[in-house]
Design a protein around this motif. Structure first.
Motif, PDB file in Angstrom:
ATOM      1  N   SER A  76       0.820  -1.208   0.000  1.00  0.00           N
ATOM      2  CA  SER A  76       0.000   0.000   0.000  1.00  0.00           C
ATOM      3  C   SER A  76       0.854   1.257   0.000  1.00  0.00           C
ATOM      4  O   SER A  76       1.883   1.316   0.654  1.00  0.00           O
ATOM      5  N   THR A 134       0.404   5.643   0.441  1.00  0.00           N
ATOM      6  CA  THR A 134      -0.442   6.475   1.295  1.00  0.00           C
ATOM      7  C   THR A 134      -0.908   7.780   0.672  1.00  0.00           C
ATOM      8  O   THR A 134      -1.454   8.619   1.377  1.00  0.00           O
ATOM      9  N   THR A 164      -5.095   5.799  -1.922  1.00  0.00           N
ATOM     10  CA  THR A 164      -6.126   5.401  -0.963  1.00  0.00           C
ATOM     11  C   THR A 164      -7.491   5.279  -1.640  1.00  0.00           C
ATOM     12  O   THR A 164      -8.225   4.318  -1.404  1.00  0.00           O
ATOM     13  N   ALA A 165      -7.820   6.222  -2.507  1.00  0.00           N
ATOM     14  CA  ALA A 165      -9.093   6.175  -3.231  1.00  0.00           C
ATOM     15  C   ALA A 165      -9.156   4.953  -4.152  1.00  0.00           C
ATOM     16  O   ALA A 165     -10.189   4.285  -4.242  1.00  0.00           O
ATOM     17  N   TYR A 201      -7.437   2.043  -3.777  1.00  0.00           N
ATOM     18  CA  TYR A 201      -7.538   0.844  -2.934  1.00  0.00           C
ATOM     19  C   TYR A 201      -8.961   0.653  -2.424  1.00  0.00           C
ATOM     20  O   TYR A 201      -9.468  -0.464  -2.367  1.00  0.00           O
ATOM     21  N   THR A 202      -9.585   1.749  -2.036  1.00  0.00           N
ATOM     22  CA  THR A 202     -10.948   1.680  -1.501  1.00  0.00           C
ATOM     23  C   THR A 202     -11.936   1.235  -2.573  1.00  0.00           C
ATOM     24  O   THR A 202     -12.831   0.441  -2.318  1.00  0.00           O
ATOM     25  N   ARG A 203     -11.759   1.736  -3.783  1.00  0.00           N
ATOM     26  CA  ARG A 203     -12.698   1.433  -4.865  1.00  0.00           C
ATOM     27  C   ARG A 203     -12.467   0.062  -5.497  1.00  0.00           C
ATOM     28  O   ARG A 203     -13.419  -0.580  -5.930  1.00  0.00           O
ATOM     29  N   TYR A 204     -11.216  -0.396  -5.552  1.00  0.00           N
ATOM     30  CA  TYR A 204     -10.885  -1.640  -6.266  1.00  0.00           C
ATOM     31  C   TYR A 204     -10.109  -2.618  -5.382  1.00  0.00           C
ATOM     32  O   TYR A 204      -8.989  -3.019  -5.730  1.00  0.00           O
ATOM     33  N   PRO A 205     -10.654  -3.051  -4.260  1.00  0.00           N
ATOM     34  CA  PRO A 205      -9.885  -3.920  -3.354  1.00  0.00           C
ATOM     35  C   PRO A 205      -9.496  -5.262  -3.965  1.00  0.00           C
ATOM     36  O   PRO A 205      -8.392  -5.750  -3.725  1.00  0.00           O
TER      37      PRO A 205
END
Length: 156
Positions: free
Chosen positions: A28, A30, A35-36, A38-42
């Protein structure tokens, strides 16, 4: 089609593919954009991380995830999450895109900022060098502005 440079949120692109810079460690990062993403496409990031841990991903490569709209192009421009963006890796990624976009079935791509603001001029030179001749529509984001649609993309 010429290379178009815009400002805004690459997550709002209308292009069929979104490319963004990642590290070869699969860890990851930062930044607000990371972050956006990672949140949208885990699921995409979980699969990418697994490929990295298996040693299948190297700096300078592009790894595609086509299970989303837009499809994702993981552009490996850093070796580690705390490492700097390496111009040689950016050049490798962009050269591969310019050479293989038809083989990889890339019809158009929006490229999120691949490095820090102070690296923008050098990265822009690479984009200009390799992406002006192909007929691939390319929109490159100069900076990330969350929630702001790029005006120029509406005119394309």
């Amino acid at each position: 089609m010429p290379l178009t440079i815009v400002s805004g949120d690459p997550l709002l692109t209308r292009q069929p593919m979104l490319g963004f810079g990642v590290n070869a460690a699969g860890r990851s990062e930062t930044t607000p954009l990371a972050t956006a993403l990672y949140t949208r496409y885990p699921a995409a990031f979980a699969s990418y991380g697994k490929q990295c841990r298996q040693g299948k991903i190297k700096p300078g490569m592009i790894w595609f995830w086509r299970e989303t709209q837009p499809a994702l192009a993981f552009m490996v421009v850093r070796e580690t999450p705390v490492g700097a963006t390496r111009l040689r890796h950016v050049e490798g990624v962009i050269l591969t895109l310019a050479r293989d976009y038809k083989l990889d079935n890339v019809k158009g791509i929006a490229i999120a900022p691949l490095g820090a603001p102070h690296e923008l001029d050098a990265i822009r030179e690479v984009l200009d060098r390799w992406l002006v001749k192909p007929t691939l529509p390319v929109i490159a984001y100069a900076d990330y502005q969350a929630g702001v649609a790029a005006e120029s993309e509406d005119k394309l």
